[in-house]
Design an enzyme around this catalytic site. Structure first.
Site, PDB file in Angstrom:
ATOM      1  N   TYR A 198      41.952  26.454  62.091  1.00 10.96           N
ATOM      2  CA  TYR A 198      41.309  27.740  61.812  1.00 10.96           C
ATOM      3  C   TYR A 198      41.318  27.993  60.302  1.00 10.96           C
ATOM      4  O   TYR A 198      42.353  27.812  59.654  1.00 10.96           O
ATOM      5  CB  TYR A 198      42.052  28.879  62.525  1.00 10.96           C
ATOM      6  CG  TYR A 198      41.916  28.788  64.022  1.00 10.96           C
ATOM      7  CD1 TYR A 198      40.814  29.337  64.668  1.00 10.96           C
ATOM      8  CD2 TYR A 198      42.859  28.114  64.784  1.00 10.96           C
ATOM      9  CE1 TYR A 198      40.663  29.218  66.049  1.00 10.96           C
ATOM     10  CE2 TYR A 198      42.712  27.992  66.163  1.00 10.96           C
ATOM     11  CZ  TYR A 198      41.612  28.555  66.786  1.00 10.96           C
ATOM     12  OH  TYR A 198      41.451  28.438  68.146  1.00 10.96           O
ATOM     13  N   SER A 199      40.183  28.437  59.769  1.00  8.93           N
ATOM     14  CA  SER A 199      40.109  28.739  58.329  1.00  8.93           C
ATOM     15  C   SER A 199      40.981  29.931  57.988  1.00  8.93           C
ATOM     16  O   SER A 199      41.028  30.914  58.740  1.00  8.93           O
ATOM     17  CB  SER A 199      38.683  29.135  57.948  1.00  8.93           C
ATOM     18  OG  SER A 199      37.850  28.051  57.980  1.00  8.93           O
ATOM     19  N   CYS A 208      29.173  27.824  55.413  1.00  6.97           N
ATOM     20  CA  CYS A 208      30.248  27.716  56.404  1.00  6.97           C
ATOM     21  C   CYS A 208      29.803  28.320  57.734  1.00  6.97           C
ATOM     22  O   CYS A 208      29.309  29.451  57.786  1.00  6.97           O
ATOM     23  CB  CYS A 208      31.489  28.446  55.885  1.00  6.97           C
ATOM     24  SG  CYS A 208      32.948  28.155  56.899  1.00  6.97           S
ATOM     25  N   GLU A 239      31.050  23.438  54.974  1.00  6.21           N
ATOM     26  CA  GLU A 239      32.059  23.317  56.036  1.00  6.21           C
ATOM     27  C   GLU A 239      31.401  23.788  57.334  1.00  6.21           C
ATOM     28  O   GLU A 239      31.323  24.977  57.601  1.00  6.21           O
ATOM     29  CB  GLU A 239      33.255  24.211  55.686  1.00  6.21           C
ATOM     30  CG  GLU A 239      34.349  24.126  56.719  1.00  6.21           C
ATOM     31  CD  GLU A 239      35.647  23.588  56.153  1.00  6.21           C
ATOM     32  OE1 GLU A 239      35.600  22.515  55.500  1.00  6.21           O
ATOM     33  OE2 GLU A 239      36.671  24.229  56.366  1.00  6.21           O
ATOM     34  N   TYR A 296      30.774  23.124  61.624  1.00  2.63           N
ATOM     35  CA  TYR A 296      31.521  22.569  62.758  1.00  2.63           C
ATOM     36  C   TYR A 296      30.828  22.861  64.076  1.00  2.63           C
ATOM     37  O   TYR A 296      29.965  23.714  64.134  1.00  2.63           O
ATOM     38  CB  TYR A 296      32.945  23.145  62.786  1.00  2.63           C
ATOM     39  CG  TYR A 296      32.999  24.614  62.436  1.00  2.63           C
ATOM     40  CD1 TYR A 296      32.793  25.595  63.404  1.00  2.63           C
ATOM     41  CD2 TYR A 296      33.233  25.042  61.107  1.00  2.63           C
ATOM     42  CE1 TYR A 296      32.831  26.939  63.081  1.00  2.63           C
ATOM     43  CE2 TYR A 296      33.276  26.386  60.788  1.00  2.63           C
ATOM     44  CZ  TYR A 296      33.071  27.329  61.771  1.00  2.63           C
ATOM     45  OH  TYR A 296      33.099  28.668  61.446  1.00  2.63           O
TER      46      TYR A 296
END
Ligand code: A2P
Length: 306
Positions: free
Chosen positions: A80-81, A251, A304, A306
């Site tokens: 988790y960021s 992101c 980033e 995902y």
């Protein structure tokens, strides 16, 4: 422009084989209005651990959910960021935060709850969690952050690192341009909106642009996405992008980057990209799975997804 030098970071101070136990101190919903997309801000106390003062915003922490999967093996680590600034949540070096969306899905006609996200979202202050990390060495603010302008693109919980980065920049009197472009399905899914709206009101050099995809449509019938702001808000964004000290950060959901890169090509801003092959006349002819063979981010773009 000044050199883009990224800070040295530490990695895996705690590995999955040797995690550290930390305590939850707060856990609250970050949408202003009630939404079926439940996103929570969770803060942990890392006092006395080797994580204190050693995790930078832009990095991630790992969480090991308790219990075993259907094969009887321990659940895997989830990353988790970090959504607190480098100096800690509320400026306290012992507090580190993250932003978690409950994963809720229907498989067949059965409700499926994502293991780690729902474990985290259920936690109460005082509960203990096994943490690892940090990880990530590229999605960071440069060492000399005040020498640059920033265009931050986020979809959904991809906003997490920007909350910390923006707090960090502006607590140190950031004077250049900073734009946050946030995409989500409905108005009720805006995350940390009160904070970003206040920042937008209080700072002439901060702009908060919202791309809400499932309500109104653009004049040509297409959806409002983060990349469509590059056209719709060109008057604001192009002059910032044309400066030679601007950096782009992306992101969120995988695939969002391609729309942004196509628009940068169309607007003749190749400095944010590495063009690897001759591009077709119509960029939409590039198959999504081959996109990276044609276009990659340059040093000025941080990704980033995902
Ligand atoms: P949509 O799903 O309406 O097409 P969340 O993570 O909260 O689900 O939000 C993701 C947001 O990103 C949604 O608004 C979604 O729109 C949008 N989105 C979906 N595909 C893309 C894409 N290729 N580029 C940019 N944004 C996208």
């Amino acid at each position: 422009m000044s050199e883009i030098k990224l800070p040295e970071v530490e990695l895996n101070i705690y590995s999955p084989k040797d995690p550290v136990e930390v305590e939850v101190v707060e856990n609250y919903i970050v949408t202003k209005e009630s939404s079926p997309n439940i996103v929570r801000h969770i803060t942990f106390n890392i006092a006395g651990t080797d994580l204190e003062n050693r995790v930078r915003v832009g990095q991630s922490i790992g969480i090991l959910p308790p219990g075993k999967n259907e094969k009887g093996r321990p659940h895997k680590l989830r990353l988790y960021s970090v959504s607190s600034p480098t100096d800690g949540e509320h400026g306290k070096s012992n507090l580190i935060s993250t932003t978690v969306k409950r994963t809720i899905d229907e498989l067949g006609n059965k409700l499926y709850l994502g293991v780690a996200s729902n474990y985290l979202a259920d936690l109460k202050p005082g509960d203990k969690v096994q943490m690892t990390g940090p990880s990530g060495r590229r999605f960071l603010l440069p060492e000399n952050p005040h020498d640059f302008n920033y265009l931050f693109f986020a979809t959904g919980t991809g906003i997490a690192p920007y909350r910390g980065m923006i707090q960090e920049l502006f607590s140190e009197g950031f004077k250049n341009d900073c734009v946050l472009v946030f995409g989500c399905p409905y108005r009720t899914d805006l995350l940390y909106a009160d904070y970003f709206e206040k920042m937008d009101e209080e700072h002439e050099n901060f702009h908060y642009l919202k791309s809400i995809s499932r309500e109104a449509r653009r004049h040509d019938g297409s959806k409002f996405y983060v990349q469509t702001q590059l056209q719709d808000e060109k008057e604001l964004l192009y002059p910032i992008l044309a400066k030679d000290n601007t950096l782009i950060y992306i992101c969120g959901m995988k695939g969002m980057e391609t729309g942004i890169y196509k628009e940068l090509v169309k607007q003749n801003l190749p400095e944010y990209l590495q063009i690897k092959k001759e591009l077709p006349e119509n960029l939409d002819d590039i198959p999504q799975d081959k996109f990276k063979r044609f276009i990659k981010p340059s040093m000025r773009t941080f990704e980033e997804v995902y």
